[in-house]
Design a protein around this motif. Structure first.
Motif, PDB file in Angstrom:
ATOM      1  N   GLN A   1      -3.832  -6.886   9.269  1.00 28.17           N
ATOM      2  CA  GLN A   1      -3.219  -5.354   9.480  1.00 28.17           C
ATOM      3  C   GLN A   1      -2.275  -4.803  10.195  1.00 28.17           C
ATOM      4  OE1 GLN A   1      -6.238  -1.725   8.336  1.00 28.17           O
ATOM      5  NE2 GLN A   1      -7.944  -3.743   8.366  1.00 28.17           N
TER       6      GLN A   1
ATOM      7  N   ARG B   1      -3.288  -9.143   0.503  1.00 21.62           N
ATOM      8  CA  ARG B   1      -2.546  -8.406  -0.089  1.00 21.62           C
ATOM      9  C   ARG B   1      -2.472  -6.793   0.216  1.00 21.62           C
ATOM     10  NH1 ARG B   1      -2.893 -11.745  -4.733  1.00 21.62           N
ATOM     11  NH2 ARG B   1      -1.702 -13.596  -4.468  1.00 21.62           N
ATOM     12  N   GLY B   2      -3.398  -6.891  -0.027  1.00 23.42           N
ATOM     13  CA  GLY B   2      -4.183  -5.365  -0.465  1.00 23.42           C
ATOM     14  C   GLY B   2      -3.638  -4.818   1.413  1.00 23.42           C
TER      15      GLY B   2
ATOM     16  N   ASP C   1      -6.090 -10.792  -3.838  1.00 23.74           N
ATOM     17  CA  ASP C   1      -5.524  -9.602  -3.831  1.00 23.74           C
ATOM     18  C   ASP C   1      -6.130  -8.665  -2.390  1.00 23.74           C
ATOM     19  OD1 ASP C   1      -4.657 -10.389  -6.523  1.00 23.74           O
ATOM     20  OD2 ASP C   1      -6.515  -9.734  -7.159  1.00 23.74           O
ATOM     21  N   PHE C   2      -7.498  -9.011  -2.203  1.00 24.34           N
ATOM     22  CA  PHE C   2      -8.124  -8.239  -0.910  1.00 24.34           C
ATOM     23  C   PHE C   2      -6.581  -8.154   0.493  1.00 24.34           C
ATOM     24  CE2 PHE C   2     -10.190  -8.393   3.219  1.00 24.34           C
ATOM     25  CZ  PHE C   2     -10.419  -7.316   2.903  1.00 24.34           C
TER      26      PHE C   2
END
Length: 317
Positions: free
Chosen positions: A164, A186-187, A183-184
């Motif tokens: 982040q 990437r989010g 996917d986590f």
């Protein structure tokens, strides 16, 4: 007396049990916190398993829990900037050891910060370790906009915060994680997410900054640094601690500052920075699962199994 998670011998998660110990009282410069929640960290797993017994000793019972959120219940002499009832987060610190897995904990006031308004106390317990990511990327590595950042262990507590922050600081972020967690990450803002089990370090390309939260294969990832690149590691190989730490120490001495090892030990200034990052939208808590206090062993077991997305949090109150 108060409830606290204890263990009487080194071993797996099953050695943990919920016992009772005297409720502490704050001394000069300390606050007593009524703990609302804490997160499970890799360091306490290593300590509980006995990997740190040379420094941890054999005096039992021992405690677990390093970070916390909660409310100030009482203050020792000399504490002026906090008030009873303040919502706070913090870390016990190196000299205090573990012990936040309890109904109350005493902590030096300099290691406590106020929570931003509106932030849930349980969710916030996922964030104290983010002070390590802030220090690693901003202060130790000096990450700059446009640089290429590689985060090892990107789905974990420090790793997810680093992804982040790397995005917020303007870096191009490559995240290494399990396939189920791609996917986590990437989010969270990763530009590229890679399954660490299907790629060798040499296939990833070169990076300006590598943040290692894993501690293994440090030599291989150091080779991926660009000229002028920096590697920050916050972990060591618990199965080969002497060799792991020896290599990092030698690299720090002879590597012209390209490899840096540190252990997070945040103070109030770090928590002020953390609160500002949250308010500015650079950081959000990532909670995988919330466990009740009596299931702390299950939280340890889950972290040891791997695959966490963010943090495992234990609710106390």
């Amino acid at each position: 007396m108060m409830k606290a998670v204890l263990y009487d011998r080194y071993g797996g998660p099953d050695v943990l049990y919920l016992g009772r110990v005297p409720r502490p009282e704050p001394t000069v410069g300390e606050v007593l916190v009524k703990v609302q929640a804490f997160s499970v960290n890799g360091g306490e797993l290593a300590a509980r398993a006995g990997h740190l017994r040379l420094v941890d000793g054999r005096r039992f019972p021992k405690r677990v829990g390093l970070d916390f959120t909660g409310e100030v219940a009482a203050m020792g002499a000399g504490v002026t900037r906090l008030a009873v009832g303040d919502r706070v987060w913090g870390v016990l610190g190196r000299t205090s050891g573990f012990g936040s897995a309890a109904e109350y904990a005493t902590v030096p006031a300099e290691r406590v910060g106020r929570l931003p308004d509106g932030l849930d106390l349980v969710e916030a317990a996922a964030l104290p370790v983010a002070t390590t990511a802030i220090t690693a990327l901003r202060d130790k590595a000096g990450l700059r906009p446009g640089e290429r950042l590689l985060v090892r262990g990107a789905a974990g507590g420090v790793g997810n915060a680093a992804v982040q922050l790397g995005r917020a600081y303007g870096a191009e972020v490559t995240a290494l994680a399990r396939a189920a967690n791609l996917d986590f990450v990437r989010g969270l803002g990763a530009h590229k997410a890679v399954d660490h089990r299907t790629v060798r370090s040499a296939e990833l390309g070169d990076f300006d900054v590598v943040l290692d939260t894993v501690g293994t294969d440090v030599r291989a990832y150091r080779r991926q640094l660009n000229p002028g690149g920096r590697m920050v590691t916050i972990a060591f190989d618990v199965k080969r601690p002497a060799a792991s730490l020896g290599y990092v120490a030698a690299s720090m001495v002879h590597g012209h500052g390209r490899v840096r090892l540190f252990s997070g030990n945040p103070t109030r200034a770090h928590f002020d920075d953390l609160a500002r990052h949250v308010v500015e939208g650079k950081l959000s808590p990532a909670v995988d699962t919330v466990f009740p206090l009596e299931e702390t062993a299950a939280a340890h077991r889950a972290l040891e199994a791997g695959g966490v997305q963010g943090k495992y949090v234990v609710r106390v109150a």
